[in-house]
Every structure is written in C-alpha cells, then in structure tokens.
Design a protein around this motif. Structure first.
Motif, mmCIF file in Angstrom:
data_model
loop_
_atom_site.group_PDB
_atom_site.id
_atom_site.type_symbol
_atom_site.label_atom_id
_atom_site.label_comp_id
_atom_site.label_asym_id
_atom_site.label_seq_id
_atom_site.Cartn_x
_atom_site.Cartn_y
_atom_site.Cartn_z
ATOM 1 N N ALA A 50 0.825 -1.214 0.000
ATOM 2 C CA ALA A 50 0.000 0.000 0.000
ATOM 3 C C ALA A 50 0.858 1.263 0.000
ATOM 4 O O ALA A 50 0.373 2.333 0.371
ATOM 5 N N ALA A 51 2.105 1.167 -0.417
ATOM 6 C CA ALA A 51 3.013 2.317 -0.357
ATOM 7 C C ALA A 51 2.538 3.453 -1.261
ATOM 8 O O ALA A 51 2.020 3.219 -2.353
ATOM 9 N N ARG A 52 2.713 4.672 -0.781
ATOM 10 C CA ARG A 52 2.479 5.834 -1.645
ATOM 11 C C ARG A 52 3.598 5.907 -2.679
ATOM 12 O O ARG A 52 4.760 5.613 -2.390
ATOM 13 N N LEU A 53 3.222 6.326 -3.894
ATOM 14 C CA LEU A 53 4.185 6.377 -4.987
ATOM 15 C C LEU A 53 4.298 7.799 -5.525
ATOM 16 O O LEU A 53 3.379 8.609 -5.389
ATOM 17 N N ALA A 54 5.440 8.082 -6.157
ATOM 18 C CA ALA A 54 5.644 9.395 -6.768
ATOM 19 C C ALA A 54 6.592 9.243 -7.948
ATOM 20 O O ALA A 54 7.504 8.410 -7.934
ATOM 21 N N GLY A 55 6.348 10.049 -8.979
ATOM 22 C CA GLY A 55 7.263 10.117 -10.116
ATOM 23 C C GLY A 55 7.486 8.823 -10.853
ATOM 24 O O GLY A 55 8.581 8.583 -11.373
ATOM 25 N N VAL A 56 6.464 7.959 -10.943
ATOM 26 C CA VAL A 56 6.639 6.671 -11.617
ATOM 27 C C VAL A 56 6.555 6.875 -13.126
ATOM 28 O O VAL A 56 5.598 7.464 -13.635
ATOM 29 N N THR A 57 7.580 6.390 -13.844
ATOM 30 C CA THR A 57 7.616 6.492 -15.305
ATOM 31 C C THR A 57 7.952 5.130 -15.900
ATOM 32 O O THR A 57 8.483 4.249 -15.215
ATOM 33 N N CYS A 58 7.652 4.972 -17.178
ATOM 34 C CA CYS A 58 7.930 3.715 -17.880
ATOM 35 C C CYS A 58 8.334 4.030 -19.308
ATOM 36 O O CYS A 58 7.738 4.887 -19.961
ATOM 37 N N VAL A 59 9.371 3.328 -19.790
ATOM 38 C CA VAL A 59 9.824 3.463 -21.179
ATOM 39 C C VAL A 59 9.884 2.067 -21.788
ATOM 40 O O VAL A 59 10.493 1.155 -21.203
ATOM 41 N N ALA A 60 9.232 1.884 -22.927
ATOM 42 C CA ALA A 60 9.295 0.611 -23.643
ATOM 43 C C ALA A 60 10.608 0.544 -24.417
ATOM 44 O O ALA A 60 10.920 1.435 -25.204
#
Length: 227
Positions: free
Chosen positions: A70-80
C-alpha cells in the motif's frame, strides 16, 4: 619387426597428387550470387517494443518490488525498450513505511520488466533514499543501428541547469550513464533528434545557442564536427 608398405594403388595416387598439386576450386557460375561477407551482412531483424502498462498496472509493479503493497508512490515512469526482446524500464519512488528509521523519506526504485511475465529481470541494486527528485525524461532509441535500444536522457530541475546524456545497458550494472552531452543549453531543455549520416546514425542536439551532433561509440556520445 615388419614394416607396412603402401600398396601399388595407394602409391600411384600419392604420386599423382604430388605431381598435380591441390585440387582446383570448383567453377562458379557468372550469375551466381556472391557469398555474404561480415561487412555486407544485414542488420538483425527489428523487434517491436510493447507499450507500457496503464498507471494502475504500473503502480502495481512498483509496489510489488517495494515490498510495501500500500506504499504511496511518486514520479513513476515507464519506457518501452528493445533489449534482446521487448522490455519495460520502470522508475519511480515509494514512501517508506512509518516504522522505517529514515522516517518520511522516499526510496527510489528502477526496474527492467519482462512484459509477458510482469516480473523484473533486473533491479537497480543501489536505489537511494531521500526526497523525491524530478524524474528524468528518458526516451528509447537505437543510436547505432544494432537493433537494441539505448536511452537518451534529459534531466534537471525546472529552474535549474538541464543536461542530456546517453545510457546503455550493461549486463553487470544495468542502466549506466555512458556519455553526457556538453551542449550550452543552460536552463532550457535540450531538443534532440536522430538523423541519418554517412558514418551511421547521428544524434543532433539543439538549443538556443545552436545545434551540435554526436556519434554513439557504444561507450560515449562523441562530438562530430559540422552539421
């Protein structure tokens, strides 16, 4: 002790072979295609990247790796990216649990994920704990035409100096920075594009001060003269 001597047939064949020398090469038809050479070998077949998952699925990947469901997240990005097959390079921050000695700090997570299994095939062993920093702007691009992607990375704070670098994949170390571009862009974001050139693909970086070009050597972005 007896000594074996070749029979007359074998002896005659040896004499003829010695007199005539090695066999002549087989004749080739004039219209027969030339055998491929390493210099003319075609590049590896293209691999299609697989689009990154939606925000919720992306968050689930990061939480699974963080060990805090249940952690709070920030700045999550993804590159294929394409690295021997389609992969996802996922990066972000998750809040540490209240019981952690670092208190309200955040932990950085960087993963290389296999899309089919949704499992990470690599995780940044260093991570880092601190305040949430702006996420670098990463783009996957094949800088040398070998069918595998490198990453072009723009990083910096909104009001601070910006930079651009190339990153490559290393089996032992994961994503590592391999070449920072020394472009005089100051606080503006550098723009870039990949252009065709006689020596191979070239990265053109543009900012208000002008444009410059760089060639990927596999280890660094090497400045190229002229445009």
């Amino acid at each position: 002790m007896s000594t074996m001597h070749p029979g007359p047939g074998l002896a005659l064949a040896m004499v003829v072979a010695a007199a005539c020398g090695p066999a002549a090469p087989r004749a080739t038809r004039p219209d027969a295609p030339a055998p491929p050479s390493p210099a003319s070998a075609s590049p590896p077949p293209a691999i299609d990247a697989i689009a990154c998952p939606t925000d919720e699925a992306l968050a689930a990947l990061v939480r699974a790796e963080s060990g805090v469901p249940a952690a709070r997240l920030a700045g999550v990005t993804c590159v294929a990216v394409r690295l021997g097959g389609p992969r996802w390079f996922v990066e972000g921050w998750h809040a540490l649990p209240p019981s952690d000695p670092d208190g309200d700090a955040w932990a950085r997570v960087a993963l290389l994920v296999e899309p089919d299994t949704r499992r990470s095939v690599w995780r940044d062993p260093y991570g880092g704990v601190g305040l949430v920093a702006p996420s670098p702007r990463r783009a996957a691009v094949d800088l040398d035409g070998d069918g595998q992607d490198e990453l072009v990375v723009r990083r910096g704070y909104p009001a601070g100096t910006k930079s651009l670098a190339g990153e490559r994949w290393d089996v032992d170390e994961g994503w590592i920075e391999a070449g920072r571009v020394d472009a005089a862009c100051g606080v503006e974001w550098p723009e870039w594009r990949l252009v065709a050139a006689a020596a191979g693909p070239t990265l053109e970086v543009t900012c208000r001060a002008g444009a410059s070009r760089y060639r990927w050597t596999g280890e660094a972005l090497e400045a190229r003269p002229g445009r």
